[in-house]
Scaffold this active site. Sequence first.
Site, PDB file in Angstrom:
ATOM      1  N   HIS A   1      54.621  52.809  39.706  1.00 29.25           N
ATOM      2  CA  HIS A   1      54.993  53.890  39.869  1.00 29.25           C
ATOM      3  C   HIS A   1      55.087  54.825  41.266  1.00 29.25           C
ATOM      4  O   HIS A   1      53.579  55.096  41.390  1.00 29.25           O
ATOM      5  CB  HIS A   1      56.029  54.849  38.911  1.00 29.25           C
TER       6      HIS A   1
ATOM      7  N   ASP B   1      61.781  50.262  33.761  1.00 28.83           N
ATOM      8  CA  ASP B   1      62.366  48.649  34.266  1.00 28.83           C
ATOM      9  C   ASP B   1      61.673  48.015  33.504  1.00 28.83           C
ATOM     10  O   ASP B   1      62.027  46.694  33.246  1.00 28.83           O
ATOM     11  CB  ASP B   1      62.911  48.361  35.133  1.00 28.83           C
TER      12      ASP B   1
HETATM   13  N1  CMC Z   1      51.403  45.228  40.442  1.00 26.40           N
HETATM   14  C1  CMC Z   1      50.696  44.089  40.934  1.00 26.40           C
HETATM   15  N2  CMC Z   1      49.549  45.627  41.857  1.00 26.40           N
HETATM   16  C2  CMC Z   1      50.249  46.188  41.691  1.00 26.40           C
HETATM   17  C3  CMC Z   1      51.520  47.531  41.170  1.00 26.40           C
HETATM   18  C4  CMC Z   1      51.776  45.646  40.929  1.00 26.40           C
HETATM   19  N3  CMC Z   1      53.699  45.869  39.773  1.00 26.40           N
HETATM   20  N4  CMC Z   1      51.870  47.834  42.127  1.00 26.40           N
HETATM   21  C5  CMC Z   1      51.225  48.460  42.935  1.00 26.40           C
HETATM   22  N5  CMC Z   1      50.337  48.450  42.925  1.00 26.40           N
HETATM   23  C6  CMC Z   1      48.529  47.585  43.680  1.00 26.40           C
HETATM   24  C7  CMC Z   1      49.037  47.871  45.272  1.00 26.40           C
HETATM   25  O1  CMC Z   1      48.730  46.548  45.175  1.00 26.40           O
HETATM   26  C8  CMC Z   1      48.379  48.300  45.383  1.00 26.40           C
HETATM   27  O2  CMC Z   1      46.995  48.350  45.888  1.00 26.40           O
HETATM   28  P1  CMC Z   1      45.844  48.257  46.930  1.00 26.40           P
HETATM   29  O3  CMC Z   1      45.205  49.917  46.675  1.00 26.40           O
HETATM   30  O4  CMC Z   1      44.449  47.535  46.277  1.00 26.40           O
HETATM   31  O5  CMC Z   1      46.005  47.860  48.134  1.00 26.40           O
HETATM   32  C9  CMC Z   1      48.203  49.829  44.732  1.00 26.40           C
HETATM   33  O6  CMC Z   1      48.432  49.550  43.548  1.00 26.40           O
HETATM   34  C10 CMC Z   1      49.406  51.083  45.050  1.00 26.40           C
HETATM   35  O7  CMC Z   1      50.587  49.977  45.346  1.00 26.40           O
HETATM   36  P2  CMC Z   1      51.580  50.938  46.456  1.00 26.40           P
HETATM   37  O8  CMC Z   1      52.156  49.987  46.920  1.00 26.40           O
HETATM   38  O9  CMC Z   1      51.387  51.257  47.235  1.00 26.40           O
HETATM   39  O10 CMC Z   1      52.070  52.040  45.460  1.00 26.40           O
HETATM   40  P3  CMC Z   1      53.542  51.970  46.388  1.00 26.40           P
HETATM   41  O11 CMC Z   1      53.436  53.733  45.776  1.00 26.40           O
HETATM   42  O12 CMC Z   1      53.329  52.320  47.241  1.00 26.40           O
HETATM   43  O13 CMC Z   1      54.437  51.631  44.945  1.00 26.40           O
HETATM   44  C11 CMC Z   1      56.061  50.581  43.375  1.00 26.40           C
HETATM   45  C12 CMC Z   1      54.945  52.072  44.053  1.00 26.40           C
HETATM   46  C13 CMC Z   1      56.699  50.608  42.141  1.00 26.40           C
HETATM   47  C14 CMC Z   1      57.157  50.123  44.759  1.00 26.40           C
HETATM   48  C15 CMC Z   1      55.270  49.674  43.087  1.00 26.40           C
HETATM   49  O14 CMC Z   1      54.152  50.219  41.617  1.00 26.40           O
HETATM   50  C16 CMC Z   1      55.396  48.092  43.016  1.00 26.40           C
HETATM   51  O15 CMC Z   1      56.170  47.524  43.694  1.00 26.40           O
HETATM   52  N6  CMC Z   1      55.934  47.964  41.358  1.00 26.40           N
HETATM   53  C17 CMC Z   1      57.050  46.710  41.161  1.00 26.40           C
HETATM   54  C18 CMC Z   1      58.117  46.963  41.186  1.00 26.40           C
HETATM   55  C19 CMC Z   1      58.492  47.412  40.279  1.00 26.40           C
HETATM   56  O16 CMC Z   1      58.560  47.971  38.941  1.00 26.40           O
HETATM   57  N7  CMC Z   1      59.182  48.926  40.587  1.00 26.40           N
HETATM   58  C20 CMC Z   1      60.641  49.788  40.082  1.00 26.40           C
HETATM   59  C21 CMC Z   1      60.054  51.425  39.474  1.00 26.40           C
HETATM   60  S1  CMC Z   1      60.704  51.913  38.422  1.00 26.40           S
HETATM   61  C22 CMC Z   1      61.937  51.910  38.530  1.00 26.40           C
HETATM   62  C23 CMC Z   1      62.777  52.562  39.931  1.00 26.40           C
HETATM   63  O17 CMC Z   1      61.585  53.610  40.592  1.00 26.40           O
HETATM   64  O18 CMC Z   1      63.687  52.112  40.654  1.00 26.40           O
END
Ligand code: CMC
Length: 430
Positions: A307, A364
């Site tokens: 998140h 989720d």
């Molecule tokens: N599985 C594997 N690796 C992950 C995941 C995951 N679910 N989420 C983040 N990472 C890694 C990402 O690859 C990155 O690694 P590195 O630092 O080595 O490059 C690091 O963690 C930080 O990730 P980010 O994408 O920069 O983080 P963010 O804050 O931009 O993204 C997020 C947050 C929710 C989009 C992301 O964690 C994600 O894609 N999660 C899966 C989708 C999900 O469950 N979304 C629902 C969010 S909660 C409900 C809502 O808000 O609607």
Amino acid sequence: MSDLDQVTLSAGDKLVSLPVLKPTLGNSCIDISKLTKETGLFTYDSGFTATASCKSAITYIDGDAGVLLYRGYPIEQLARQSTFLEVAYLLMNGELPSRGEMTAFDREVAHQAMMHESLRKFLNGFNYDAHPMAMLCGSVASLSGFHHDTLDLSDPEHRRQAAIRLIAKVPTMAAAAHRYSIGWPIRYPRYNLDYVSRFLHMMFELPSEPLELNPIVAKALDLLFILHADHEQNASTSTVRLVGSTGANPYASVAAGIAALWGPAHGGANEAVLKMLEEIGDARHVDAAVAKAKDKESGFRLMGFGHRIYKNFDPRATIIREMTHKVLGELGVNDPLLEVALKLEEAALKDDYFIQRKLYPNVDFYSGIIYKALNIPTEMFTVMFAIARTAGWVAHWLEQQVDPEAKIGRPRQVYTGHAKRDYVGIDSRK
Ligand code: CMC
């Protein structure tokens, strides 16, 4: 919160003093609104990871401590003691309603739940296999064409009515979209039912026999709606505000929010989680899935994990996790996907990759398993999120309309294209 009242930025030979804004809770913010005038510089923050876009008194999140407050009330207390419709009132109006206010609100929402017959025909124009999020997005946008007589946005009563219409009609349109896709005639909203039971009735009553509502299902859905009702300036709410900042009407603004919610990084994750669990299929395949999620080349992420704000347990996920066991037990559902989910959670929580990046299960992760137990079809999961989040979207839209500092949202950019160059005729191009 920082003690600083201002920060000084050194830009070449110039020192610029920037005021620091103090919130009631949370991080202080440097007010950079005069920065460009003083220095000619913009700021760059892709994804707004450190940028506040507005002042808001609706929802507070402490992502490190796993705290979520709606209008100051902890989500755990609201989940235990309130109802979704009361929470919607709270988000919109800032205070919990008296009994009389609640009765009037309930009645008004019930009486606004009908949709225009032409809107039903509009929905019938979709292909039978259209995704219900496409149908919801289109039908909510089309509400502007039905209620333009009450769209004087300078009139507080018009604004209030639009907010109530959205809360009331989104479930009706959502249920109609579902029934259209399975070829059932729509059910009209029953005034004598509470908000969630009315929705369940419109979703599930057979054309041939009355539906006996299961109170366990209604209670579980009400709780899920409370947990999804608002989450401060997330992508869809920020979209509603950005569209709203142009003076566009609330139906258009909320339709844009629905479109933003659809993405798998946001509300679309609940549908994606269930598909992922089905693909994993068996607890024995969990380690392979975790390994794939850690491999950047795979393009695969563990859906329902991570998140932007929570770097600790998402408090909503904690509540839903507990509730999943209870609801499945009460309904007598034995879903093997729960075992896969539990194993996946356990494996990820003790894996260094997830620990270092503070990736915990989010709201989720478990909600799909409950929706499945409640017989909600997978493609409707994100629609369920949209029904609940409508309460938050309209609260933010209403707040923005009376914000004296609100301006049209218009970010700047770091231009990386060509410098100025001359046009070349087609025959002279290389
Ligand atoms: N599985 C594997 N690796 C992950 C995941 C995951 N679910 N989420 C983040 N990472 C890694 C990402 O690859 C990155 O690694 P590195 O630092 O080595 O490059 C690091 O963690 C930080 O990730 P980010 O994408 O920069 O983080 P963010 O804050 O931009 O993204 C997020 C947050 C929710 C989009 C992301 O964690 C994600 O894609 N999660 C899966 C989708 C999900 O469950 N979304 C629902 C969010 S909660 C409900 C809502 O808000 O609607």
